[in-house]
Motif scaffolding. Sequence first.
Motif, PDB file in Angstrom:
ATOM      1  N   ASP A  10       0.873  -1.236  -0.192  1.00 15.85           N
ATOM      2  CA  ASP A  10       0.069  -0.018   0.006  1.00 15.85           C
ATOM      3  C   ASP A  10       1.021   1.274  -0.002  1.00 15.85           C
ATOM      4  O   ASP A  10       0.667   2.211  -0.641  1.00 15.85           O
ATOM      5  CB  ASP A  10      -0.963  -0.113   1.398  1.00 15.85           C
ATOM      6  CG  ASP A  10      -1.730   1.174   1.274  1.00 15.85           C
ATOM      7  OD1 ASP A  10      -2.411   1.695   0.344  1.00 15.85           O
ATOM      8  OD2 ASP A  10      -1.888   1.914   2.630  1.00 15.85           O
ATOM      9  N   ALA A  11       1.853   1.026   0.776  1.00 13.36           N
ATOM     10  CA  ALA A  11       2.812   2.330   0.905  1.00 13.36           C
ATOM     11  C   ALA A  11       3.694   2.427  -0.294  1.00 13.36           C
ATOM     12  O   ALA A  11       3.798   3.764  -1.093  1.00 13.36           O
ATOM     13  CB  ALA A  11       3.952   2.055   1.828  1.00 13.36           C
ATOM     14  N   GLY A  12       3.957   1.477  -1.076  1.00  9.92           N
ATOM     15  CA  GLY A  12       4.597   1.723  -2.483  1.00  9.92           C
ATOM     16  C   GLY A  12       3.782   2.099  -3.494  1.00  9.92           C
ATOM     17  O   GLY A  12       4.145   3.037  -4.376  1.00  9.92           O
ATOM     18  N   GLN A  13       2.322   1.748  -3.449  1.00  9.56           N
ATOM     19  CA  GLN A  13       1.461   2.435  -4.506  1.00  9.56           C
ATOM     20  C   GLN A  13       1.238   3.882  -4.349  1.00  9.56           C
ATOM     21  O   GLN A  13       1.188   4.688  -5.390  1.00  9.56           O
ATOM     22  CB  GLN A  13       0.054   1.592  -4.375  1.00  9.56           C
ATOM     23  CG  GLN A  13       0.377   0.223  -4.839  1.00  9.56           C
ATOM     24  CD  GLN A  13      -1.127  -0.562  -4.368  1.00  9.56           C
ATOM     25  OE1 GLN A  13      -1.834  -0.056  -3.908  1.00  9.56           O
ATOM     26  NE2 GLN A  13      -0.812  -1.949  -4.460  1.00  9.56           N
ATOM     27  N   ALA A  14       1.229   4.366  -2.850  1.00 10.53           N
ATOM     28  CA  ALA A  14       1.116   5.645  -2.882  1.00 10.53           C
ATOM     29  C   ALA A  14       2.397   6.491  -2.995  1.00 10.53           C
ATOM     30  O   ALA A  14       2.258   7.678  -3.719  1.00 10.53           O
ATOM     31  CB  ALA A  14       0.761   6.114  -1.324  1.00 10.53           C
ATOM     32  N   LEU A  15       3.385   5.800  -2.852  1.00 17.68           N
ATOM     33  CA  LEU A  15       4.875   6.328  -2.976  1.00 17.68           C
ATOM     34  C   LEU A  15       5.007   6.690  -4.828  1.00 17.68           C
ATOM     35  O   LEU A  15       5.421   7.614  -5.263  1.00 17.68           O
ATOM     36  CB  LEU A  15       5.960   5.668  -2.595  1.00 17.68           C
ATOM     37  CG  LEU A  15       7.323   6.165  -2.463  1.00 17.68           C
ATOM     38  CD1 LEU A  15       7.406   7.612  -1.897  1.00 17.68           C
ATOM     39  CD2 LEU A  15       8.377   5.267  -1.869  1.00 17.68           C
ATOM     40  N   ALA A  16       4.464   5.556  -5.428  1.00 15.30           N
ATOM     41  CA  ALA A  16       4.793   5.526  -6.991  1.00 15.30           C
ATOM     42  C   ALA A  16       3.858   6.747  -7.684  1.00 15.30           C
ATOM     43  O   ALA A  16       4.271   7.242  -8.401  1.00 15.30           O
ATOM     44  CB  ALA A  16       4.018   4.100  -7.541  1.00 15.30           C
ATOM     45  N   GLU A  17       2.929   6.849  -6.903  1.00 12.69           N
ATOM     46  CA  GLU A  17       1.788   8.325  -7.421  1.00 12.69           C
ATOM     47  C   GLU A  17       2.792   9.601  -7.289  1.00 12.69           C
ATOM     48  O   GLU A  17       2.876  10.463  -8.060  1.00 12.69           O
ATOM     49  CB  GLU A  17       0.629   8.356  -6.611  1.00 12.69           C
ATOM     50  CG  GLU A  17      -0.412   7.280  -7.179  1.00 12.69           C
ATOM     51  CD  GLU A  17      -1.838   7.696  -6.549  1.00 12.69           C
ATOM     52  OE1 GLU A  17      -2.073   8.846  -6.150  1.00 12.69           O
ATOM     53  OE2 GLU A  17      -2.447   6.841  -6.099  1.00 12.69           O
ATOM     54  N   ALA A  18       3.267   9.690  -6.229  1.00 13.37           N
ATOM     55  CA  ALA A  18       4.341  10.865  -5.722  1.00 13.37           C
ATOM     56  C   ALA A  18       5.483  10.954  -6.858  1.00 13.37           C
ATOM     57  O   ALA A  18       6.212  11.914  -6.840  1.00 13.37           O
ATOM     58  CB  ALA A  18       4.818  10.971  -4.398  1.00 13.37           C
ATOM     59  N   LEU A  19       5.883   9.701  -7.304  1.00  7.99           N
ATOM     60  CA  LEU A  19       7.112   9.687  -8.071  1.00  7.99           C
ATOM     61  C   LEU A  19       6.905   9.624  -9.705  1.00  7.99           C
ATOM     62  O   LEU A  19       7.680   9.383 -10.514  1.00  7.99           O
ATOM     63  CB  LEU A  19       7.828   8.231  -7.825  1.00  7.99           C
ATOM     64  CG  LEU A  19       8.692   8.306  -6.568  1.00  7.99           C
ATOM     65  CD1 LEU A  19       9.166   7.110  -6.092  1.00  7.99           C
ATOM     66  CD2 LEU A  19       9.876   9.425  -6.474  1.00  7.99           C
ATOM     67  N   SER A  20       5.421   9.868 -10.053  1.00  7.58           N
ATOM     68  CA  SER A  20       5.035   9.685 -11.291  1.00  7.58           C
ATOM     69  C   SER A  20       5.596  10.426 -12.385  1.00  7.58           C
ATOM     70  O   SER A  20       5.657   9.951 -13.595  1.00  7.58           O
ATOM     71  CB  SER A  20       3.446   9.725 -11.383  1.00  7.58           C
ATOM     72  OG  SER A  20       3.071  11.087 -11.114  1.00  7.58           O
ATOM     73  N   HIS A  21       6.033  11.463 -11.921  1.00  7.23           N
ATOM     74  CA  HIS A  21       6.830  12.493 -12.918  1.00  7.23           C
ATOM     75  C   HIS A  21       8.133  11.813 -13.413  1.00  7.23           C
ATOM     76  O   HIS A  21       8.634  12.423 -14.419  1.00  7.23           O
ATOM     77  CB  HIS A  21       7.132  13.770 -12.394  1.00  7.23           C
ATOM     78  CG  HIS A  21       7.720  13.616 -10.801  1.00  7.23           C
ATOM     79  ND1 HIS A  21       7.262  13.457  -9.617  1.00  7.23           N
ATOM     80  CD2 HIS A  21       8.915  14.352 -10.604  1.00  7.23           C
ATOM     81  CE1 HIS A  21       7.895  13.551  -8.793  1.00  7.23           C
ATOM     82  NE2 HIS A  21       9.089  13.928  -9.193  1.00  7.23           N
ATOM     83  N   TYR A  22       8.753  10.895 -12.899  1.00 11.32           N
ATOM     84  CA  TYR A  22       9.835  10.125 -13.409  1.00 11.32           C
ATOM     85  C   TYR A  22       9.748   8.933 -14.327  1.00 11.32           C
ATOM     86  O   TYR A  22      10.404   8.328 -14.970  1.00 11.32           O
ATOM     87  CB  TYR A  22      10.532   9.434 -11.980  1.00 11.32           C
ATOM     88  CG  TYR A  22      11.402  10.559 -11.240  1.00 11.32           C
ATOM     89  CD1 TYR A  22      12.610  11.017 -11.780  1.00 11.32           C
ATOM     90  CD2 TYR A  22      11.049  10.980  -9.951  1.00 11.32           C
ATOM     91  CE1 TYR A  22      13.271  12.020 -11.039  1.00 11.32           C
ATOM     92  CE2 TYR A  22      11.738  11.929  -9.259  1.00 11.32           C
ATOM     93  CZ  TYR A  22      12.777  12.501  -9.695  1.00 11.32           C
ATOM     94  OH  TYR A  22      13.504  13.381  -9.147  1.00 11.32           O
ATOM     95  N   ARG A  23       8.306   8.680 -14.588  1.00 11.37           N
ATOM     96  CA  ARG A  23       8.026   7.740 -15.286  1.00 11.37           C
ATOM     97  C   ARG A  23       8.467   7.531 -16.813  1.00 11.37           C
ATOM     98  O   ARG A  23       8.929   6.460 -17.231  1.00 11.37           O
ATOM     99  CB  ARG A  23       6.506   7.360 -15.438  1.00 11.37           C
ATOM    100  CG  ARG A  23       5.782   6.036 -15.900  1.00 11.37           C
ATOM    101  CD  ARG A  23       4.470   5.824 -15.901  1.00 11.37           C
ATOM    102  NE  ARG A  23       4.157   4.664 -16.210  1.00 11.37           N
ATOM    103  CZ  ARG A  23       4.216   3.843 -17.358  1.00 11.37           C
ATOM    104  NH1 ARG A  23       4.444   4.599 -18.420  1.00 11.37           N
ATOM    105  NH2 ARG A  23       3.867   2.647 -17.419  1.00 11.37           N
TER     106      ARG A  23
END
Length: 214
Positions: A10-23
């Motif tokens: 769950d924490a990883g999914q939330a963190l991934a959203e905050a990092l989406s600009h690196y996609r």
Amino acid sequence: MNTRFRDRHDAGQALAEALSHYRQTPDLLVLALPRGGVPVAWEVAQALDAELDVLVVRKIGVPWQPEVAMGAIAGNGVRVMHDDMIRSLRIPQDEIDAIVRDETMELERRETTYRGHRPPLRIKNRTVIVVDDGLATGATMQAAVKALRAQSPARIVVAVPVSPPDTADDMARVADDVVCLMQPPGFAAVGQWYQRFDQTSDEEVQELLGLSAS
């Protein structure tokens, strides 16, 4: 955001959203600090369509309170120690040396267990996102950043779900970017910000790395 995560995924999914600009970053690498950072990093790597690997770092704990880090080690002899803490607690050097020896052996064991026959990490000129399930003193993450910096990455991003504010500030001085979802003032331990914080097993680490590579 100031609520508890269900678990590391769950924490990883939330963190991934905050990092989406690196996609869209070319040749992006997500590195997990095992073991607890691996489920978090797996979610990040999946969401960002990035390569996932591990960077083994070991905490050097205070002799009578091993969960409290007085330092950390990484590969190639990298060592980060909290000298002020060591002096204030009057920890004898021979005790520190003994713990470092034991943790070096464990670091080497985990390198073999997790990375096996994988080729050496390719870091030079890449953007590297380093993920853990949270920071306390930040010693292990500092050792990780120091080890990576010696390999000339294009950019080092420290990404964690939770950290004390002062530790996050320390990270901002050594990393190129810090993404931290929560910096609660009442921080006592990483586990308090998770509903489920079971220990991650070697088998789970190997399984997730295998899924990522397939």
